[in-house]
Write an enzyme that holds these catalytic residues in place. Structure first.
Site, PDB file in Angstrom:
ATOM      1  N   HIS A 276      22.711  15.928  15.139  1.00  0.00           N
ATOM      2  CA  HIS A 276      21.570  15.021  15.263  1.00  0.00           C
ATOM      3  C   HIS A 276      20.840  15.177  16.589  1.00  0.00           C
ATOM      4  O   HIS A 276      19.641  14.884  16.660  1.00  0.00           O
ATOM      5  CB  HIS A 276      22.025  13.571  15.101  1.00  0.00           C
ATOM      6  CG  HIS A 276      22.245  13.163  13.675  1.00  0.00           C
ATOM      7  ND1 HIS A 276      23.449  13.352  13.031  1.00  0.00           N
ATOM      8  CD2 HIS A 276      21.409  12.609  12.758  1.00  0.00           C
ATOM      9  CE1 HIS A 276      23.349  12.918  11.784  1.00  0.00           C
ATOM     10  NE2 HIS A 276      22.131  12.470  11.590  1.00  0.00           N
ATOM     11  N   GLY A 277      21.522  15.609  17.626  1.00  0.00           N
ATOM     12  CA  GLY A 277      20.834  15.768  18.897  1.00  0.00           C
ATOM     13  C   GLY A 277      21.748  16.293  19.989  1.00  0.00           C
ATOM     14  O   GLY A 277      22.972  16.138  19.932  1.00  0.00           O
TER      15      GLY A 277
END
Length: 430
Positions: A276-277
Protein backbone atom coordinates in the site's frame (compact mmCIF):
# COMPACT_ATOMS: atom_id res chain seq x y z
CA UNK A 1 4.23 0.62 -18.48
CA UNK A 2 5.18 0.06 -22.11
CA UNK A 3 8.41 -1.61 -20.98
CA UNK A 4 6.45 -3.77 -18.55
CA UNK A 5 4.04 -4.83 -21.29
CA UNK A 6 6.83 -5.86 -23.67
CA UNK A 7 8.77 -7.67 -20.94
CA UNK A 8 5.80 -9.68 -19.69
CA UNK A 9 4.54 -10.47 -23.18
CA UNK A 10 7.98 -11.85 -24.05
CA UNK A 11 8.30 -13.78 -20.79
CA UNK A 12 4.84 -15.33 -21.18
CA UNK A 13 5.66 -16.36 -24.72
CA UNK A 14 9.00 -17.87 -23.62
CA UNK A 15 7.39 -19.82 -20.75
CA UNK A 16 4.81 -21.22 -23.15
CA UNK A 17 7.50 -22.22 -25.65
CA UNK A 18 9.65 -24.01 -23.05
CA UNK A 19 6.67 -25.86 -21.55
CA UNK A 20 5.50 -26.91 -25.02
CA UNK A 21 8.96 -28.42 -25.61
CA UNK A 22 8.91 -30.22 -22.26
CA UNK A 23 11.59 -27.98 -20.75
CA UNK A 24 9.87 -27.29 -17.43
CA UNK A 25 13.13 -26.33 -15.67
CA UNK A 26 13.85 -23.58 -18.18
CA UNK A 27 10.24 -22.39 -18.00
CA UNK A 28 10.46 -22.13 -14.21
CA UNK A 29 13.74 -20.22 -14.48
CA UNK A 30 12.13 -17.75 -16.88
CA UNK A 31 9.17 -17.39 -14.50
CA UNK A 32 11.47 -16.59 -11.59
CA UNK A 33 13.36 -14.05 -13.71
CA UNK A 34 10.06 -12.49 -14.76
CA UNK A 35 8.86 -12.12 -11.16
CA UNK A 36 12.20 -10.62 -10.12
CA UNK A 37 12.15 -8.13 -13.00
CA UNK A 38 8.58 -7.03 -12.20
CA UNK A 39 9.37 -6.62 -8.52
CA UNK A 40 12.63 -4.82 -9.29
CA UNK A 41 10.76 -2.23 -11.36
CA UNK A 42 8.21 -1.77 -8.58
CA UNK A 43 10.89 -1.49 -5.89
CA UNK A 44 12.91 1.04 -7.89
CA UNK A 45 10.01 3.40 -8.46
CA UNK A 46 8.09 2.95 -5.22
CA UNK A 47 10.39 1.72 -2.46
CA UNK A 48 13.98 2.74 -3.23
CA UNK A 49 13.87 5.90 -1.13
CA UNK A 50 12.10 4.11 1.74
CA UNK A 51 14.57 1.20 1.76
CA UNK A 52 17.59 3.50 1.70
CA UNK A 53 16.35 5.85 4.43
CA UNK A 54 14.68 3.28 6.73
CA UNK A 55 16.50 -0.01 6.15
CA UNK A 56 19.92 0.44 4.55
CA UNK A 57 20.97 3.75 6.12
CA UNK A 58 18.41 4.40 8.89
CA UNK A 59 20.78 6.52 10.99
CA UNK A 60 22.49 8.53 8.27
CA UNK A 61 21.25 12.08 7.68
CA UNK A 62 22.35 12.87 4.15
CA UNK A 63 22.97 9.98 1.82
CA UNK A 64 23.89 10.49 -1.82
CA UNK A 65 21.83 7.46 -2.79
CA UNK A 66 18.74 8.95 -1.18
CA UNK A 67 19.20 12.16 -3.14
CA UNK A 68 19.58 10.10 -6.31
CA UNK A 69 16.16 8.46 -5.81
CA UNK A 70 14.35 11.53 -4.46
CA UNK A 71 13.33 12.76 -7.93
CA UNK A 72 12.03 9.42 -9.21
CA UNK A 73 8.46 9.89 -10.48
CA UNK A 74 6.07 7.11 -9.50
CA UNK A 75 4.28 5.74 -12.58
CA UNK A 76 0.49 5.81 -12.39
CA UNK A 77 -1.02 2.53 -11.17
CA UNK A 78 2.31 0.69 -10.96
CA UNK A 79 1.27 -1.35 -7.91
CA UNK A 80 -1.82 -2.65 -9.68
CA UNK A 81 -0.40 -3.44 -13.10
CA UNK A 82 2.71 -5.02 -11.59
CA UNK A 83 0.57 -7.50 -9.67
CA UNK A 84 -1.50 -8.13 -12.79
CA UNK A 85 1.66 -8.74 -14.82
CA UNK A 86 2.95 -11.22 -12.26
CA UNK A 87 -0.40 -13.02 -12.22
CA UNK A 88 -0.24 -13.28 -16.02
CA UNK A 89 3.13 -15.01 -16.20
CA UNK A 90 2.26 -17.29 -13.26
CA UNK A 91 -1.04 -18.26 -14.91
CA UNK A 92 0.84 -19.03 -18.14
CA UNK A 93 3.30 -21.20 -16.20
CA UNK A 94 0.47 -23.08 -14.50
CA UNK A 95 -1.45 -23.49 -17.75
CA UNK A 96 0.39 -22.82 -21.03
CA UNK A 97 -2.94 -22.40 -22.82
CA UNK A 98 -3.30 -19.07 -21.00
CA UNK A 99 -0.54 -17.50 -23.08
CA UNK A 100 -1.59 -14.39 -24.97
CA UNK A 101 0.09 -14.40 -28.37
CA UNK A 102 -1.52 -11.14 -29.45
CA UNK A 103 0.59 -8.22 -28.19
CA UNK A 104 -2.26 -5.62 -28.33
CA UNK A 105 -4.47 -7.92 -26.24
CA UNK A 106 -1.67 -8.41 -23.72
CA UNK A 107 -1.20 -4.63 -23.60
CA UNK A 108 -4.95 -4.18 -23.13
CA UNK A 109 -4.94 -6.51 -20.12
CA UNK A 110 -2.03 -4.78 -18.37
CA UNK A 111 -3.04 -1.20 -19.20
CA UNK A 112 -6.85 -1.45 -19.00
CA UNK A 113 -7.53 2.10 -17.82
CA UNK A 114 -10.79 1.81 -15.79
CA UNK A 115 -9.12 -0.17 -13.00
CA UNK A 116 -5.55 1.02 -13.41
CA UNK A 117 -5.44 3.45 -10.46
CA UNK A 118 -7.64 1.93 -7.76
CA UNK A 119 -8.38 -1.63 -8.84
CA UNK A 120 -9.82 -4.15 -8.70
CA UNK A 121 -6.80 -6.33 -9.39
CA UNK A 122 -7.83 -8.46 -12.35
CA UNK A 123 -6.12 -11.77 -12.92
CA UNK A 124 -5.47 -12.72 -16.51
CA UNK A 125 -7.50 -15.93 -16.49
CA UNK A 126 -10.56 -13.95 -15.39
CA UNK A 127 -10.76 -11.91 -18.60
CA UNK A 128 -8.69 -13.98 -21.01
CA UNK A 129 -11.65 -14.85 -23.22
CA UNK A 130 -13.09 -11.33 -23.08
CA UNK A 131 -9.88 -9.89 -24.51
CA UNK A 132 -10.73 -11.41 -27.90
CA UNK A 133 -14.46 -12.17 -27.64
CA UNK A 134 -16.64 -9.60 -25.89
CA UNK A 135 -20.39 -9.32 -25.75
CA UNK A 136 -21.89 -5.85 -26.18
CA UNK A 137 -25.54 -5.40 -25.30
CA UNK A 138 -27.96 -2.72 -24.17
CA UNK A 139 -28.40 -4.64 -20.91
CA UNK A 140 -24.66 -4.55 -20.17
CA UNK A 141 -24.37 -0.90 -21.10
CA UNK A 142 -27.37 0.14 -18.97
CA UNK A 143 -26.24 -1.88 -15.94
CA UNK A 144 -22.72 -0.52 -16.44
CA UNK A 145 -24.06 3.04 -16.41
CA UNK A 146 -26.00 2.29 -13.22
CA UNK A 147 -22.91 0.87 -11.52
CA UNK A 148 -20.80 3.82 -12.66
CA UNK A 149 -23.32 6.32 -11.26
CA UNK A 150 -23.42 4.48 -7.94
CA UNK A 151 -19.62 4.59 -7.74
CA UNK A 152 -19.51 8.25 -8.71
CA UNK A 153 -22.11 9.08 -6.05
CA UNK A 154 -20.13 7.18 -3.41
CA UNK A 155 -16.98 9.10 -4.29
CA UNK A 156 -18.25 12.62 -4.99
CA UNK A 157 -21.23 13.02 -2.67
CA UNK A 158 -20.45 10.67 0.21
CA UNK A 159 -16.67 10.25 0.48
CA UNK A 160 -15.77 13.83 -0.43
CA UNK A 161 -18.28 15.26 2.03
CA UNK A 162 -17.31 13.24 5.09
CA UNK A 163 -13.61 13.57 4.25
CA UNK A 164 -13.65 17.24 5.22
CA UNK A 165 -13.67 16.58 8.95
CA UNK A 166 -11.17 13.74 8.58
CA UNK A 167 -8.81 16.00 6.65
CA UNK A 168 -9.29 18.95 9.01
CA UNK A 169 -8.33 16.88 12.05
CA UNK A 170 -5.70 14.49 10.68
CA UNK A 171 -3.87 17.19 8.69
CA UNK A 172 -4.03 19.77 11.48
CA UNK A 173 -2.50 20.03 14.94
CA UNK A 174 -3.66 16.82 16.58
CA UNK A 175 -2.18 17.30 20.03
CA UNK A 176 -4.87 18.52 22.42
CA UNK A 177 -7.85 18.19 20.05
CA UNK A 178 -9.64 15.91 22.49
CA UNK A 179 -11.32 12.53 22.29
CA UNK A 180 -14.55 13.74 20.64
CA UNK A 181 -12.83 15.30 17.64
CA UNK A 182 -10.36 12.42 17.21
CA UNK A 183 -13.08 9.73 17.28
CA UNK A 184 -15.34 11.72 14.95
CA UNK A 185 -12.49 12.22 12.47
CA UNK A 186 -11.55 8.54 12.68
CA UNK A 187 -15.16 7.53 12.00
CA UNK A 188 -15.24 9.89 9.01
CA UNK A 189 -11.97 8.53 7.64
CA UNK A 190 -13.10 4.92 8.08
CA UNK A 191 -16.18 5.72 6.01
CA UNK A 192 -14.26 7.91 3.56
CA UNK A 193 -11.73 5.23 2.59
CA UNK A 194 -14.52 2.66 2.15
CA UNK A 195 -16.76 4.84 -0.01
CA UNK A 196 -13.83 6.35 -1.90
CA UNK A 197 -12.24 2.98 -2.65
CA UNK A 198 -15.45 1.06 -3.34
CA UNK A 199 -16.73 4.01 -5.36
CA UNK A 200 -13.71 3.93 -7.66
CA UNK A 201 -14.10 0.17 -7.95
CA UNK A 202 -17.78 0.47 -8.90
CA UNK A 203 -16.91 3.09 -11.53
CA UNK A 204 -14.19 0.82 -12.93
CA UNK A 205 -16.54 -2.17 -13.05
CA UNK A 206 -19.27 -0.05 -14.64
CA UNK A 207 -16.98 1.28 -17.37
CA UNK A 208 -15.58 -2.19 -18.01
CA UNK A 209 -19.08 -3.65 -18.32
CA UNK A 210 -19.95 -1.02 -20.93
CA UNK A 211 -16.90 -2.19 -22.90
CA UNK A 212 -17.88 -5.86 -22.57
CA UNK A 213 -15.65 -6.84 -19.64
CA UNK A 214 -16.89 -8.21 -16.32
CA UNK A 215 -14.48 -7.29 -13.53
CA UNK A 216 -14.60 -9.05 -10.14
CA UNK A 217 -16.42 -7.62 -7.13
CA UNK A 218 -14.00 -5.97 -4.72
CA UNK A 219 -16.14 -5.08 -1.70
CA UNK A 220 -19.02 -6.86 0.04
CA UNK A 221 -20.02 -4.64 2.98
CA UNK A 222 -16.79 -5.24 4.94
CA UNK A 223 -17.92 -3.24 7.97
CA UNK A 224 -20.74 -5.73 8.49
CA UNK A 225 -18.18 -8.46 9.23
CA UNK A 226 -17.98 -10.13 12.63
CA UNK A 227 -14.26 -10.95 12.58
CA UNK A 228 -11.08 -9.82 10.89
CA UNK A 229 -11.07 -13.04 8.87
CA UNK A 230 -14.51 -12.20 7.52
CA UNK A 231 -13.47 -8.58 7.00
CA UNK A 232 -10.73 -9.68 4.60
CA UNK A 233 -13.22 -11.81 2.70
CA UNK A 234 -15.20 -8.61 2.09
CA UNK A 235 -12.54 -5.86 1.86
CA UNK A 236 -10.36 -5.41 -1.25
CA UNK A 237 -11.25 -8.97 -2.20
CA UNK A 238 -9.09 -9.08 -5.32
CA UNK A 239 -5.96 -8.08 -3.36
CA UNK A 240 -6.51 -10.63 -0.58
CA UNK A 241 -7.26 -13.32 -3.19
CA UNK A 242 -4.08 -12.39 -5.07
CA UNK A 243 -1.93 -12.76 -1.96
CA UNK A 244 -3.75 -15.98 -1.05
CA UNK A 245 -3.25 -17.67 -4.42
CA UNK A 246 0.21 -16.38 -5.34
CA UNK A 247 1.93 -16.14 -1.96
CA UNK A 248 0.06 -17.67 1.00
CA UNK A 249 -0.80 -21.03 -0.62
CA UNK A 250 2.64 -21.46 -2.28
CA UNK A 251 4.19 -20.88 1.17
CA UNK A 252 2.09 -23.76 2.49
CA UNK A 253 -1.07 -21.93 3.48
CA UNK A 254 -2.83 -23.56 6.42
CA UNK A 255 -1.82 -27.08 5.37
CA UNK A 256 1.31 -26.84 7.48
CA UNK A 257 1.88 -26.60 11.24
CA UNK A 258 0.20 -23.85 13.24
CA UNK A 259 3.53 -22.05 13.62
CA UNK A 260 4.21 -22.03 9.88
CA UNK A 261 0.62 -21.08 9.10
CA UNK A 262 0.88 -18.05 11.40
CA UNK A 263 4.27 -17.23 9.87
CA UNK A 264 2.69 -17.30 6.42
CA UNK A 265 -0.05 -14.93 7.58
CA UNK A 266 2.51 -12.49 8.94
CA UNK A 267 4.56 -12.60 5.73
CA UNK A 268 1.44 -11.96 3.63
CA UNK A 269 0.16 -9.04 5.68
CA UNK A 270 3.52 -7.38 6.20
CA UNK A 271 3.91 -7.40 2.43
CA UNK A 272 0.28 -6.35 2.02
CA UNK A 273 0.96 -3.31 4.19
CA UNK A 274 4.14 -2.51 2.28
CA UNK A 275 2.26 -2.88 -1.03
CA UNK A 276 0.00 0.00 0.00
CA UNK A 277 2.86 2.41 0.53
CA UNK A 278 6.55 2.92 1.28
CA UNK A 279 6.22 3.76 4.96
CA UNK A 280 6.64 2.04 8.30
CA UNK A 281 3.07 3.06 9.10
CA UNK A 282 1.75 0.81 6.35
CA UNK A 283 3.96 -2.04 7.58
CA UNK A 284 2.55 -1.64 11.10
CA UNK A 285 -0.98 -1.54 9.68
CA UNK A 286 -0.28 -4.86 7.95
CA UNK A 287 1.29 -6.26 11.13
CA UNK A 288 -1.83 -5.40 13.14
CA UNK A 289 -4.04 -7.33 10.74
CA UNK A 290 -1.57 -10.20 10.64
CA UNK A 291 -1.57 -10.35 14.44
CA UNK A 292 -5.38 -10.26 14.66
CA UNK A 293 -5.75 -12.97 12.03
CA UNK A 294 -3.22 -15.10 13.90
CA UNK A 295 -5.23 -14.71 17.12
CA UNK A 296 -8.41 -15.67 15.32
CA UNK A 297 -6.75 -18.88 14.17
CA UNK A 298 -6.53 -20.00 17.79
CA UNK A 299 -8.89 -20.25 20.75
CA UNK A 300 -9.81 -16.59 20.48
CA UNK A 301 -11.93 -17.50 17.47
CA UNK A 302 -14.00 -19.91 19.58
CA UNK A 303 -14.45 -17.25 22.22
CA UNK A 304 -15.48 -14.69 19.62
CA UNK A 305 -18.08 -16.99 18.09
CA UNK A 306 -19.59 -17.59 21.53
CA UNK A 307 -20.27 -13.88 22.06
CA UNK A 308 -23.34 -11.93 20.86
CA UNK A 309 -23.34 -10.61 17.29
CA UNK A 310 -23.28 -7.03 18.59
CA UNK A 311 -20.03 -7.72 20.44
CA UNK A 312 -18.45 -9.38 17.41
CA UNK A 313 -19.27 -6.45 15.13
CA UNK A 314 -18.17 -3.93 17.75
CA UNK A 315 -14.85 -5.75 18.10
CA UNK A 316 -14.33 -5.75 14.33
CA UNK A 317 -15.13 -2.06 13.93
CA UNK A 318 -12.94 -1.11 16.89
CA UNK A 319 -9.79 -2.95 15.76
CA UNK A 320 -10.18 -1.93 12.12
CA UNK A 321 -10.71 1.71 13.01
CA UNK A 322 -7.67 1.71 15.29
CA UNK A 323 -5.59 0.23 12.48
CA UNK A 324 -6.73 3.03 10.17
CA UNK A 325 -4.88 5.49 12.41
CA UNK A 326 -1.56 4.11 11.15
CA UNK A 327 -2.92 4.03 7.61
CA UNK A 328 -3.93 7.71 7.65
CA UNK A 329 -1.21 9.44 9.68
CA UNK A 330 2.06 10.43 8.05
CA UNK A 331 4.52 8.81 10.48
CA UNK A 332 4.79 6.88 13.73
CA UNK A 333 5.04 10.00 15.87
CA UNK A 334 1.79 11.33 14.44
CA UNK A 335 0.16 7.93 15.03
CA UNK A 336 1.27 7.94 18.65
CA UNK A 337 -0.12 11.43 19.26
CA UNK A 338 -3.42 10.52 17.65
CA UNK A 339 -3.82 7.33 19.69
CA UNK A 340 -3.15 9.30 22.87
CA UNK A 341 -5.96 11.70 21.96
CA UNK A 342 -8.33 8.83 21.16
CA UNK A 343 -7.96 7.27 24.59
CA UNK A 344 -7.60 10.45 26.58
CA UNK A 345 -10.29 11.75 28.92
CA UNK A 346 -10.07 15.13 27.25
CA UNK A 347 -13.72 15.76 26.39
CA UNK A 348 -13.22 19.32 25.22
CA UNK A 349 -15.88 20.63 22.82
CA UNK A 350 -15.29 20.40 19.10
CA UNK A 351 -13.30 23.28 17.62
CA UNK A 352 -14.94 25.65 15.18
CA UNK A 353 -12.76 24.17 12.41
CA UNK A 354 -14.77 20.96 12.87
CA UNK A 355 -18.20 22.31 13.75
CA UNK A 356 -18.26 24.46 10.60
CA UNK A 357 -18.96 21.28 8.63
CA UNK A 358 -21.63 19.88 10.96
CA UNK A 359 -24.67 21.17 9.14
CA UNK A 360 -27.84 19.21 8.38
CA UNK A 361 -26.55 18.02 5.00
CA UNK A 362 -23.32 16.65 6.48
CA UNK A 363 -25.09 14.86 9.33
CA UNK A 364 -27.64 13.36 6.93
CA UNK A 365 -24.90 12.07 4.60
CA UNK A 366 -22.92 10.72 7.58
CA UNK A 367 -25.93 8.81 8.91
CA UNK A 368 -26.75 7.40 5.47
CA UNK A 369 -23.09 6.48 4.98
CA UNK A 370 -23.14 4.45 8.19
CA UNK A 371 -26.37 2.68 7.16
CA UNK A 372 -25.18 1.92 3.62
CA UNK A 373 -21.89 0.59 4.98
CA UNK A 374 -23.77 -2.14 6.85
CA UNK A 375 -26.89 -2.81 4.78
CA UNK A 376 -26.92 -3.38 1.01
CA UNK A 377 -29.89 -1.17 0.28
CA UNK A 378 -29.45 -1.51 -3.48
CA UNK A 379 -30.06 -5.23 -3.30
CA UNK A 380 -33.00 -4.66 -0.97
CA UNK A 381 -34.57 -2.30 -3.51
CA UNK A 382 -33.97 -4.74 -6.36
CA UNK A 383 -35.37 -7.64 -4.31
CA UNK A 384 -38.55 -5.72 -3.53
CA UNK A 385 -38.85 -4.66 -7.16
CA UNK A 386 -38.50 -8.27 -8.32
CA UNK A 387 -41.62 -9.18 -6.36
CA UNK A 388 -43.70 -7.37 -8.95
CA UNK A 389 -44.97 -9.36 -11.89
CA UNK A 390 -43.33 -8.94 -15.30
CA UNK A 391 -46.37 -7.33 -16.88
CA UNK A 392 -45.82 -4.08 -18.78
CA UNK A 393 -47.62 -2.06 -16.15
CA UNK A 394 -45.63 -3.37 -13.20
CA UNK A 395 -42.43 -3.15 -15.25
CA UNK A 396 -42.83 0.61 -15.57
CA UNK A 397 -43.81 0.90 -11.92
CA UNK A 398 -40.55 -0.83 -11.09
CA UNK A 399 -38.22 0.87 -13.55
CA UNK A 400 -39.42 4.47 -13.25
CA UNK A 401 -38.33 5.00 -9.61
CA UNK A 402 -34.95 3.48 -10.45
CA UNK A 403 -34.46 5.85 -13.37
CA UNK A 404 -35.46 8.81 -11.20
CA UNK A 405 -33.06 7.65 -8.47
CA UNK A 406 -30.08 7.40 -10.82
CA UNK A 407 -30.89 10.76 -12.42
CA UNK A 408 -31.03 12.31 -8.95
CA UNK A 409 -27.70 10.72 -8.00
CA UNK A 410 -26.04 11.96 -11.20
CA UNK A 411 -27.40 15.49 -10.75
CA UNK A 412 -26.20 15.45 -7.14
CA UNK A 413 -22.69 14.57 -8.32
CA UNK A 414 -22.72 17.34 -10.91
CA UNK A 415 -23.95 19.86 -8.35
CA UNK A 416 -21.32 18.79 -5.83
CA UNK A 417 -18.54 19.17 -8.39
CA UNK A 418 -19.86 22.57 -9.42
CA UNK A 419 -20.12 24.12 -5.95
CA UNK A 420 -17.32 22.35 -4.08
CA UNK A 421 -13.70 22.13 -5.19
CA UNK A 422 -12.84 19.71 -2.36
CA UNK A 423 -11.98 16.49 -4.19
CA UNK A 424 -9.21 14.58 -2.36
CA UNK A 425 -7.31 11.89 -4.22
CA UNK A 426 -6.14 9.53 -1.48
CA UNK A 427 -4.36 7.05 -3.77
CA UNK A 428 -1.31 9.18 -4.42
CA UNK A 429 0.19 7.63 -1.27
CA UNK A 430 -0.25 4.11 -2.64
Amino acid sequence: MLISIIINYTIGFAINRFLSNGEATHAKAILVIGIIVNLAILIYYKYAGFLISSVIFPTVGEVDLLVLFSDVILPLGISFYTFQSISYIIDVYRDPDNVQKNLPNCALYISFFPQLVAGPIVRYKEIRLALSEREHSIKNISSGVELFIIGLFKKIVVANTISKIAGEVFDGEVSGIGALASWLALLCYSLQIYYDFSGYTDMARGLARMFGFELPVNFKLPYSAKSVQEFWRKWHITLSNWFRDYLYIPLGGNRVSMFKSVRNLWVVFLLCGLWHGASLNFVIWGAIHGMLLSLERGRFSDFLKSTPTLFQRSYLLFVVMISWVFFRTEDLEASKIYLVELFSFNLRPLDVEVTQYLDFRFIAILVLAIVFAVFDLRNIILTVASKFSLSIKSYWITITPRICLYVFMMLSCMAQLAIDKHNPFIYFRF
